[in-house]
Design an enzyme around this catalytic site. Structure first.
Site, PDB file in Angstrom:
ATOM      1  N   ARG A   1      39.672  -1.986 -16.026  1.00 55.67           N
ATOM      2  CA  ARG A   1      38.968  -0.759 -15.658  1.00 55.67           C
ATOM      3  C   ARG A   1      39.481  -0.279 -14.300  1.00 55.67           C
ATOM      4  NH1 ARG A   1      35.316  -4.285 -17.928  1.00 55.67           N
ATOM      5  NH2 ARG A   1      34.323  -3.538 -19.860  1.00 55.67           N
TER       6      ARG A   1
ATOM      7  N   LYS B   1      31.991  -5.309 -15.206  1.00 51.97           N
ATOM      8  CA  LYS B   1      30.921  -4.578 -15.873  1.00 51.97           C
ATOM      9  C   LYS B   1      29.967  -5.526 -16.574  1.00 51.97           C
ATOM     10  CE  LYS B   1      30.126  -0.914 -19.268  1.00 51.97           C
ATOM     11  NZ  LYS B   1      30.778   0.060 -20.182  1.00 51.97           N
TER      12      LYS B   1
ATOM     13  N   HIS C   1      41.478   5.031 -17.336  1.00 50.24           N
ATOM     14  CA  HIS C   1      40.625   4.215 -18.197  1.00 50.24           C
ATOM     15  C   HIS C   1      41.146   4.221 -19.630  1.00 50.24           C
ATOM     16  CE1 HIS C   1      37.035   2.630 -20.162  1.00 50.24           C
ATOM     17  NE2 HIS C   1      36.536   2.341 -18.966  1.00 50.24           N
TER      18      HIS C   1
ATOM     19  N   ARG D   1      43.135   1.424 -21.599  1.00 44.58           N
ATOM     20  CA  ARG D   1      42.474   0.327 -22.309  1.00 44.58           C
ATOM     21  C   ARG D   1      42.513   0.604 -23.818  1.00 44.58           C
ATOM     22  NH1 ARG D   1      39.329  -3.060 -19.597  1.00 44.58           N
ATOM     23  NH2 ARG D   1      37.561  -3.056 -21.043  1.00 44.58           N
TER      24      ARG D   1
ATOM     25  N   HIS E   1      35.560  -7.634 -23.138  1.00 42.75           N
ATOM     26  CA  HIS E   1      34.444  -7.266 -23.995  1.00 42.75           C
ATOM     27  C   HIS E   1      33.714  -8.535 -24.425  1.00 42.75           C
ATOM     28  CE1 HIS E   1      36.472  -3.228 -25.287  1.00 42.75           C
ATOM     29  NE2 HIS E   1      35.939  -3.181 -24.081  1.00 42.75           N
TER      30      HIS E   1
ATOM     31  N   TYR F   1      32.311 -16.735 -25.502  1.00 39.77           N
ATOM     32  CA  TYR F   1      33.404 -17.528 -24.971  1.00 39.77           C
ATOM     33  C   TYR F   1      33.391 -17.461 -23.443  1.00 39.77           C
ATOM     34  CZ  TYR F   1      35.618 -17.898 -29.585  1.00 39.77           C
ATOM     35  OH  TYR F   1      35.898 -18.190 -30.889  1.00 39.77           O
TER      36      TYR F   1
END
Length: 406
Positions: free
Chosen positions: A243, A270, A333, A336, A360, A370
């Site tokens: 980001r 985030k 951005h 991504r 994510h 994970y």
């Protein structure tokens, strides 16, 4: 005889240490000293003789002084000491002056700092200083109404920043609720603004997802002639596809050249989880290029004005615009989405590895998230393949789609 305006204007001090007094009636008089002319009123309260200051001439005229005298006499008639009333009014005005929206907002930022990430704290400070304080910052918070906040928000709407306008009202609401809790405001006036703003459109970040269109962009980026910081950040963006806020606040202590890793702390992410970005050979080379210039400071990409802050959040997008790619074509951005699409659909990379690298939320078969080191060796290999792919694409070499990884 009552005093006249001409007499008051022409009165001169005689040199007496205590000054000269000239009565106007009702206990009020003009005290003339070498330092100035003062309105005074003598009165008795609870059996004691007292003096009330009514103001200084010419700031307070004869007519105004008489009006204040009558107000004091009315208070005496009600059994109130005008000196005490004046002192309380003065303290109240002082309290109001020190209770401005700006001061309360600064107190709120400081009191709640531990509840948010450093990058969020910086954004809030910027919004307040740039968009809110100039309009209502100096106003006592108790005097601000819903329309005052709405006026500020509407200015942002007129600039096309609907989502920012809504966020601005939310920030003001948090400040008001803090003020209510601290006893410096009665209510959150932003509650009256529900439905007053235009609905923000769902935000989509423009992204090029076709290799044939990405190739000329990569060549344009390679030829960008901006400042070293913006030039390097622009070149690094498609390689790491983090980001924009994570890239611009990158710190040298987070870069491990030996392990070829960039370890971003949870406070900057985030999803509030630590994140590891494997650094390809090409990414390492770019960081090595800028290290001699900014390596002595905190940030990898500091502001060119001061090394104490990171570069502006608009730097990479501004560079893209300079290359002819506006916000409808490609954004920082948006890289991504560029990486997500091409790595999956063209290169055949594993989707779960891509999602991991995008930071994510990815869960295993048992529904457990994970950790940051999950599949790290595989992600390192994938990131190197991605950098090699972009380099070949930039050079105009034929890029053959790979078979999907097993």
């Amino acid at each position: 005889m009552p005093l006249g305006d001409t007499f008051v204007r022409q009165a001169k001090p005689s040199g007496k240490p205590a000054g000269d007094t000239y009565a106007d009636g009702g206990g009020m008089y003009l005290l003339v000293k070498s330092s100035g002319k003062y309105w005074r009123m003598d009165y008795r309260f609870a059996g004691k003789r007292k003096t009330l200051a009514l103001g200084v001439y010419p700031a307070v005229t004869l007519a105004q002084a008489r009006k204040r005298r009558e107000e004091a006499k009315a208070q005496l008639a009600e059994g109130t000491d005008p000196s005490i009333t004046k002192r309380e009014d003065k303290l109240a005005k002082k309290a109001i002056a020190g209770n401005t929206f700006e001061k309360v907002a600064e107190q709120w930022l400081k009191a709640t700092k531990a509840d948010r990430k450093e990058i969020t704290q910086h954004k809030l400070q910027t919004w307040l200083k740039k968009d809110i304080f100039p309009s209502i910052g100096k106003l006592p918070i108790t005097t601000i109404g819903p329309r005052d906040v709405l006026t500020v928000a509407r200015k942002m709407e007129e600039r096309g920043a609907r989502d920012s306008a809504k966020r601005l009202v939310q920030i003001c609401g948090q400040v008001f609720r803090y003020a209510v809790a601290e006893g410096s405001a009665e209510r959150d006036v932003t509650q009256d603004l529900k439905g007053a703003l235009q609905k923000a459109e769902k935000r989509h970040y423009a992204a090029i997802t076709e290799p044939a269109q990405l190739a000329p962009l990569l060549r344009a980026i390679d030829g960008y002639m901006g400042h070293l910081y913006s030039r390097t950040a622009l070149k690094l963006t498609p390689l790491v596809f983090v980001r924009p806020g994570e890239l611009r606040t990158a710190e040298w202590v987070e870069i491990d050249f030996d392990a070829a890793e960039w370890r971003i702390p949870a406070a900057k992410m985030k999803m509030a989880n630590d994140h590891i970005v494997p650094l390809s050979e090409q990414a390492i080379a770019l960081l090595r290029e800028v290290q001699p210039i900014s390596g002595h400071g905190k940030y990898v990409f500091p502001s060119i004005r001061t090394g104490e802050r990171p570069m502006s959040e608009n730097t990479v997008n501004a560079a893209l615009r300079a290359l002819g790619y506006d916000s409808t074509m490609q954004t920082a951005h948006g890289f991504r989405a560029t990486a997500r699409t091409i790595m999956d659909e063209v290169m055949g990379e594993r989707v779960d590895l891509i999602e991991h690298q995008l930071a994510h939320a990815v869960k295993d078969a048992n529904g457990r998230a994970y950790n940051r080191t999950a599949h790290l060796p595989a992600r390192k290999a994938m990131m190197q393949r991605w950098s090699d792919y972009l380099e070949q694409l930039k050079r105009g070499a034929e890029v053959i789609p790979l078979q999907r990884q097993g």
